[in-house]
Design a protein around this motif. Structure first.
Motif, PDB file in Angstrom:
ATOM      1  N   ALA A  64       0.821  -1.211   0.000  1.00  0.00           N
ATOM      2  CA  ALA A  64       0.000   0.000   0.000  1.00  0.00           C
ATOM      3  C   ALA A  64       0.856   1.262   0.000  1.00  0.00           C
ATOM      4  O   ALA A  64       0.484   2.264  -0.612  1.00  0.00           O
ATOM      5  CB  ALA A  64      -0.943  -0.005   1.200  1.00  0.00           C
ATOM      6  N   ASP A  65       2.008   1.208   0.644  1.00  0.00           N
ATOM      7  CA  ASP A  65       2.895   2.379   0.685  1.00  0.00           C
ATOM      8  C   ASP A  65       3.403   2.777  -0.701  1.00  0.00           C
ATOM      9  O   ASP A  65       3.856   3.905  -0.901  1.00  0.00           O
ATOM     10  CB  ASP A  65       4.079   2.132   1.621  1.00  0.00           C
ATOM     11  CG  ASP A  65       3.682   2.138   3.094  1.00  0.00           C
ATOM     12  OD1 ASP A  65       2.575   2.612   3.425  1.00  0.00           O
ATOM     13  OD2 ASP A  65       4.485   1.650   3.912  1.00  0.00           O
ATOM     14  N   LEU A  66       3.328   1.865  -1.669  1.00  0.00           N
ATOM     15  CA  LEU A  66       3.760   2.167  -3.037  1.00  0.00           C
ATOM     16  C   LEU A  66       2.735   3.004  -3.800  1.00  0.00           C
ATOM     17  O   LEU A  66       3.054   3.585  -4.831  1.00  0.00           O
ATOM     18  CB  LEU A  66       4.000   0.871  -3.820  1.00  0.00           C
ATOM     19  CG  LEU A  66       5.098  -0.049  -3.320  1.00  0.00           C
ATOM     20  CD1 LEU A  66       5.094  -1.352  -4.120  1.00  0.00           C
ATOM     21  CD2 LEU A  66       6.449   0.633  -3.417  1.00  0.00           C
ATOM     22  N   LEU A  67       1.504   3.046  -3.312  1.00  0.00           N
ATOM     23  CA  LEU A  67       0.397   3.655  -4.052  1.00  0.00           C
ATOM     24  C   LEU A  67       0.274   5.145  -3.791  1.00  0.00           C
ATOM     25  O   LEU A  67       0.600   5.619  -2.709  1.00  0.00           O
ATOM     26  CB  LEU A  67      -0.916   2.979  -3.654  1.00  0.00           C
ATOM     27  CG  LEU A  67      -0.974   1.466  -3.836  1.00  0.00           C
ATOM     28  CD1 LEU A  67      -2.281   0.929  -3.263  1.00  0.00           C
ATOM     29  CD2 LEU A  67      -0.808   1.096  -5.293  1.00  0.00           C
ATOM     30  N   SER A  68      -0.263   5.854  -4.775  1.00  0.00           N
ATOM     31  CA  SER A  68      -0.581   7.264  -4.551  1.00  0.00           C
ATOM     32  C   SER A  68      -1.849   7.324  -3.695  1.00  0.00           C
ATOM     33  O   SER A  68      -2.626   6.366  -3.639  1.00  0.00           O
ATOM     34  CB  SER A  68      -0.789   8.006  -5.871  1.00  0.00           C
ATOM     35  OG  SER A  68      -2.046   7.704  -6.434  1.00  0.00           O
ATOM     36  N   ALA A  69      -2.046   8.427  -3.014  1.00  0.00           N
ATOM     37  CA  ALA A  69      -3.186   8.568  -2.110  1.00  0.00           C
ATOM     38  C   ALA A  69      -4.521   8.405  -2.829  1.00  0.00           C
ATOM     39  O   ALA A  69      -5.491   7.938  -2.245  1.00  0.00           O
ATOM     40  CB  ALA A  69      -3.130   9.920  -1.404  1.00  0.00           C
ATOM     41  N   ASP A  70      -4.573   8.764  -4.108  1.00  0.00           N
ATOM     42  CA  ASP A  70      -5.842   8.718  -4.845  1.00  0.00           C
ATOM     43  C   ASP A  70      -5.888   7.608  -5.893  1.00  0.00           C
ATOM     44  O   ASP A  70      -6.624   7.683  -6.870  1.00  0.00           O
ATOM     45  CB  ASP A  70      -6.118  10.063  -5.497  1.00  0.00           C
ATOM     46  CG  ASP A  70      -5.081  10.430  -6.554  1.00  0.00           C
ATOM     47  OD1 ASP A  70      -4.015   9.788  -6.594  1.00  0.00           O
ATOM     48  OD2 ASP A  70      -5.341  11.357  -7.329  1.00  0.00           O
ATOM     49  N   VAL A  71      -5.132   6.535  -5.668  1.00  0.00           N
ATOM     50  CA  VAL A  71      -5.067   5.429  -6.622  1.00  0.00           C
ATOM     51  C   VAL A  71      -6.464   4.879  -6.928  1.00  0.00           C
ATOM     52  O   VAL A  71      -7.347   4.893  -6.069  1.00  0.00           O
ATOM     53  CB  VAL A  71      -4.158   4.299  -6.088  1.00  0.00           C
ATOM     54  CG1 VAL A  71      -4.764   3.632  -4.859  1.00  0.00           C
ATOM     55  CG2 VAL A  71      -3.873   3.273  -7.158  1.00  0.00           C
ATOM     56  N   LEU A  72      -6.654   4.429  -8.151  1.00  0.00           N
ATOM     57  CA  LEU A  72      -7.858   3.695  -8.529  1.00  0.00           C
ATOM     58  C   LEU A  72      -7.410   2.277  -8.839  1.00  0.00           C
ATOM     59  O   LEU A  72      -6.687   2.046  -9.809  1.00  0.00           O
ATOM     60  CB  LEU A  72      -8.549   4.313  -9.743  1.00  0.00           C
ATOM     61  CG  LEU A  72      -9.794   3.556 -10.226  1.00  0.00           C
ATOM     62  CD1 LEU A  72     -10.872   3.550  -9.139  1.00  0.00           C
ATOM     63  CD2 LEU A  72     -10.322   4.196 -11.503  1.00  0.00           C
ATOM     64  N   TYR A  73      -7.803   1.333  -7.993  1.00  0.00           N
ATOM     65  CA  TYR A  73      -7.399  -0.069  -8.148  1.00  0.00           C
ATOM     66  C   TYR A  73      -8.592  -0.853  -8.668  1.00  0.00           C
ATOM     67  O   TYR A  73      -9.647  -0.893  -8.037  1.00  0.00           O
ATOM     68  CB  TYR A  73      -6.933  -0.640  -6.816  1.00  0.00           C
ATOM     69  CG  TYR A  73      -6.522  -2.093  -6.905  1.00  0.00           C
ATOM     70  CD1 TYR A  73      -5.331  -2.454  -7.521  1.00  0.00           C
ATOM     71  CD2 TYR A  73      -7.327  -3.098  -6.390  1.00  0.00           C
ATOM     72  CE1 TYR A  73      -4.944  -3.786  -7.611  1.00  0.00           C
ATOM     73  CE2 TYR A  73      -6.950  -4.433  -6.481  1.00  0.00           C
ATOM     74  CZ  TYR A  73      -5.770  -4.772  -7.090  1.00  0.00           C
ATOM     75  OH  TYR A  73      -5.403  -6.087  -7.188  1.00  0.00           O
ATOM     76  N   THR A  74      -8.421  -1.459  -9.834  1.00  0.00           N
ATOM     77  CA  THR A  74      -9.486  -2.246 -10.447  1.00  0.00           C
ATOM     78  C   THR A  74      -8.986  -3.659 -10.664  1.00  0.00           C
ATOM     79  O   THR A  74      -7.958  -3.871 -11.300  1.00  0.00           O
ATOM     80  CB  THR A  74      -9.910  -1.634 -11.799  1.00  0.00           C
ATOM     81  OG1 THR A  74     -10.320  -0.287 -11.588  1.00  0.00           O
ATOM     82  CG2 THR A  74     -11.052  -2.415 -12.417  1.00  0.00           C
ATOM     83  N   ASN A  75      -9.708  -4.616 -10.125  1.00  0.00           N
ATOM     84  CA  ASN A  75      -9.441  -6.030 -10.344  1.00  0.00           C
ATOM     85  C   ASN A  75     -10.708  -6.572 -11.009  1.00  0.00           C
ATOM     86  O   ASN A  75     -11.788  -6.526 -10.417  1.00  0.00           O
ATOM     87  CB  ASN A  75      -9.162  -6.733  -9.019  1.00  0.00           C
ATOM     88  CG  ASN A  75      -8.545  -8.099  -9.199  1.00  0.00           C
ATOM     89  OD1 ASN A  75      -8.575  -8.669 -10.275  1.00  0.00           O
ATOM     90  ND2 ASN A  75      -7.988  -8.625  -8.127  1.00  0.00           N
ATOM     91  N   VAL A  76     -10.585  -7.077 -12.219  1.00  0.00           N
ATOM     92  CA  VAL A  76     -11.735  -7.505 -13.005  1.00  0.00           C
ATOM     93  C   VAL A  76     -12.626  -8.429 -12.170  1.00  0.00           C
ATOM     94  O   VAL A  76     -12.135  -9.299 -11.465  1.00  0.00           O
ATOM     95  CB  VAL A  76     -11.269  -8.208 -14.300  1.00  0.00           C
ATOM     96  CG1 VAL A  76     -12.440  -8.776 -15.075  1.00  0.00           C
ATOM     97  CG2 VAL A  76     -10.474  -7.241 -15.153  1.00  0.00           C
ATOM     98  N   SER A  77     -13.906  -8.206 -12.265  1.00  0.00           N
ATOM     99  CA  SER A  77     -14.984  -8.929 -11.574  1.00  0.00           C
ATOM    100  C   SER A  77     -15.208  -8.430 -10.148  1.00  0.00           C
ATOM    101  O   SER A  77     -16.132  -8.883  -9.490  1.00  0.00           O
ATOM    102  CB  SER A  77     -14.776 -10.450 -11.578  1.00  0.00           C
ATOM    103  OG  SER A  77     -13.892 -10.855 -10.560  1.00  0.00           O
ATOM    104  N   LEU A  78     -14.400  -7.499  -9.676  1.00  0.00           N
ATOM    105  CA  LEU A  78     -14.592  -6.904  -8.354  1.00  0.00           C
ATOM    106  C   LEU A  78     -14.816  -5.403  -8.513  1.00  0.00           C
ATOM    107  O   LEU A  78     -14.377  -4.817  -9.498  1.00  0.00           O
ATOM    108  CB  LEU A  78     -13.354  -7.144  -7.476  1.00  0.00           C
ATOM    109  CG  LEU A  78     -12.994  -8.591  -7.189  1.00  0.00           C
ATOM    110  CD1 LEU A  78     -11.668  -8.664  -6.441  1.00  0.00           C
ATOM    111  CD2 LEU A  78     -14.090  -9.275  -6.396  1.00  0.00           C
ATOM    112  N   PRO A  79     -15.486  -4.776  -7.547  1.00  0.00           N
ATOM    113  CA  PRO A  79     -15.651  -3.321  -7.626  1.00  0.00           C
ATOM    114  C   PRO A  79     -14.306  -2.599  -7.559  1.00  0.00           C
ATOM    115  O   PRO A  79     -13.392  -3.055  -6.872  1.00  0.00           O
ATOM    116  CB  PRO A  79     -16.492  -2.976  -6.385  1.00  0.00           C
ATOM    117  CG  PRO A  79     -17.048  -4.262  -5.893  1.00  0.00           C
ATOM    118  CD  PRO A  79     -16.137  -5.353  -6.383  1.00  0.00           C
TER     119      PRO A  79
END
Length: 85
Positions: free
Chosen positions: A27-42
């Motif tokens: 999580a520390d690698l991510l920007s504060a406003d990241v959009l994470y999309t995993n197909v088939s999940l919200p």
């Protein structure tokens, strides 16, 4: 000095850390406003929401392995073709 990571390298490292249940490091690698999309999940927006989901998944014993088949990037957007099991 080492060259900065490409977006593909960063996402690959992020997913490998998650697979190793190293949620906070991932999580520390991510920007504060990241959009994470995993197909088939919200989709999830925000580093801390991704961190929370990772912690819950780890606490529930929902680990996974990840195998990368192909990755590409368009600017900061990365698409992985991968298998998780």
């Amino acid at each position: 000095s080492a060259a900065p990571e490409t977006p593909v390298e960063l996402v690959t490292r992020f997913l490998r850390l998650l697979a190793d249940q190293r949620v906070d490091e991932a999580a520390d690698l991510l920007s504060a406003d990241v959009l994470y999309t995993n197909v088939s999940l919200p989709s999830i927006r925000g580093r801390e929401r991704v961190r929370k989901l990772g912690r819950i998944s780890t606490e529930r014993g929902m680990g996974f392995e990840v195998y990368f088949h192909a990755s590409s990037a368009d600017g900061g957007v990365v698409l992985n073709e991968r298998t998780e099991c």
